[in-house]
Scaffold this motif. Sequence first.
Motif, short mmCIF file in Angstrom:
data_model
loop_
_atom_site.label_atom_id
_atom_site.label_comp_id
_atom_site.label_asym_id
_atom_site.label_seq_id
_atom_site.Cartn_x
_atom_site.Cartn_y
_atom_site.Cartn_z
N ILE A 127 -8.47 1.80 9.55
CA ILE A 127 -7.40 1.40 8.64
C ILE A 127 -7.45 2.21 7.36
O ILE A 127 -6.42 2.73 6.90
CB ILE A 127 -7.48 -0.11 8.34
CG1 ILE A 127 -7.12 -0.91 9.59
CG2 ILE A 127 -6.56 -0.49 7.18
CD1 ILE A 127 -7.42 -2.40 9.47
N LEU A 128 -8.64 2.34 6.77
CA LEU A 128 -8.76 3.13 5.53
C LEU A 128 -8.39 4.59 5.76
O LEU A 128 -7.71 5.19 4.93
CB LEU A 128 -10.19 3.02 4.97
CG LEU A 128 -10.54 1.69 4.32
CD1 LEU A 128 -12.01 1.66 3.94
CD2 LEU A 128 -9.67 1.43 3.10
N LEU A 129 -8.81 5.15 6.88
CA LEU A 129 -8.45 6.54 7.18
C LEU A 129 -6.94 6.69 7.29
O LEU A 129 -6.35 7.60 6.70
CB LEU A 129 -9.13 7.00 8.47
CG LEU A 129 -8.74 8.40 8.94
CD1 LEU A 129 -9.19 9.46 7.94
CD2 LEU A 129 -9.33 8.67 10.32
N PHE A 130 -6.29 5.80 8.02
CA PHE A 130 -4.83 5.89 8.20
C PHE A 130 -4.11 5.74 6.86
O PHE A 130 -3.14 6.45 6.60
CB PHE A 130 -4.35 4.84 9.20
CG PHE A 130 -4.57 5.22 10.64
CD1 PHE A 130 -5.66 6.00 11.03
CD2 PHE A 130 -3.70 4.81 11.61
CE1 PHE A 130 -5.86 6.36 12.34
CE2 PHE A 130 -3.89 5.15 12.95
CZ PHE A 130 -4.97 5.93 13.31
N LEU A 131 -4.56 4.79 6.04
CA LEU A 131 -3.93 4.61 4.72
C LEU A 131 -4.10 5.86 3.86
O LEU A 131 -3.16 6.30 3.20
CB LEU A 131 -4.53 3.40 4.01
CG LEU A 131 -4.11 2.03 4.52
CD1 LEU A 131 -4.93 0.93 3.86
CD2 LEU A 131 -2.62 1.80 4.30
#
Length: 183
Positions: A127-131
């Motif tokens: 999730i953090l990578l995608f954001l």
Amino acid sequence: MQFYLPFCLKKKKNNKDLNQSIKVFLKITPAFIFLLFPFYSLLLNLWLGDEFNQNILNLAKIFSLCGIFASTSHILVTKFEASQTLKRNLKFEFILMPFFLFTLYIFISTNYSLIYIASIILIKESILLFLRLNFLKKEIKNISHYYLYSIFFIVMLYMSFKNEFFFYFLEIALLISLIKNDK
């Protein structure tokens, strides 16, 4: 990464180094790691001896992908620091962190397997990578490829647990894709 921040500061307008770093961490490194997956049990068995078991193998696989995603995220955070837009990133980390910690607490207190806990960590890193990728979408070339590759890696990880034949098929498809895209 200690060297990346000075490069970012010197070359604020040039994102070539950023794009090259992301390519290495989200295409080349995972392909290499997935090539090693079939040897993980042998290597871990040599290293751990009688202490080796299937859970350790599964955890090593999950944390390998977590490490790749976290490393890429750190490169992106360095870009935020260099461009002085770290506040954008921190807002989403602060929003996500209570959910992550609450879920982690529930899984730990109800004695879920370490595999589930590692999977929660992988979800958080994803999730953090995608954001972070989304925040920098104007500066990253072929960003949709990185989203697809990241999802593809999660599917490959899952297949490494469930269907060895399909995992090898996906590994071959990944290698063909990388060779084809480099031309």
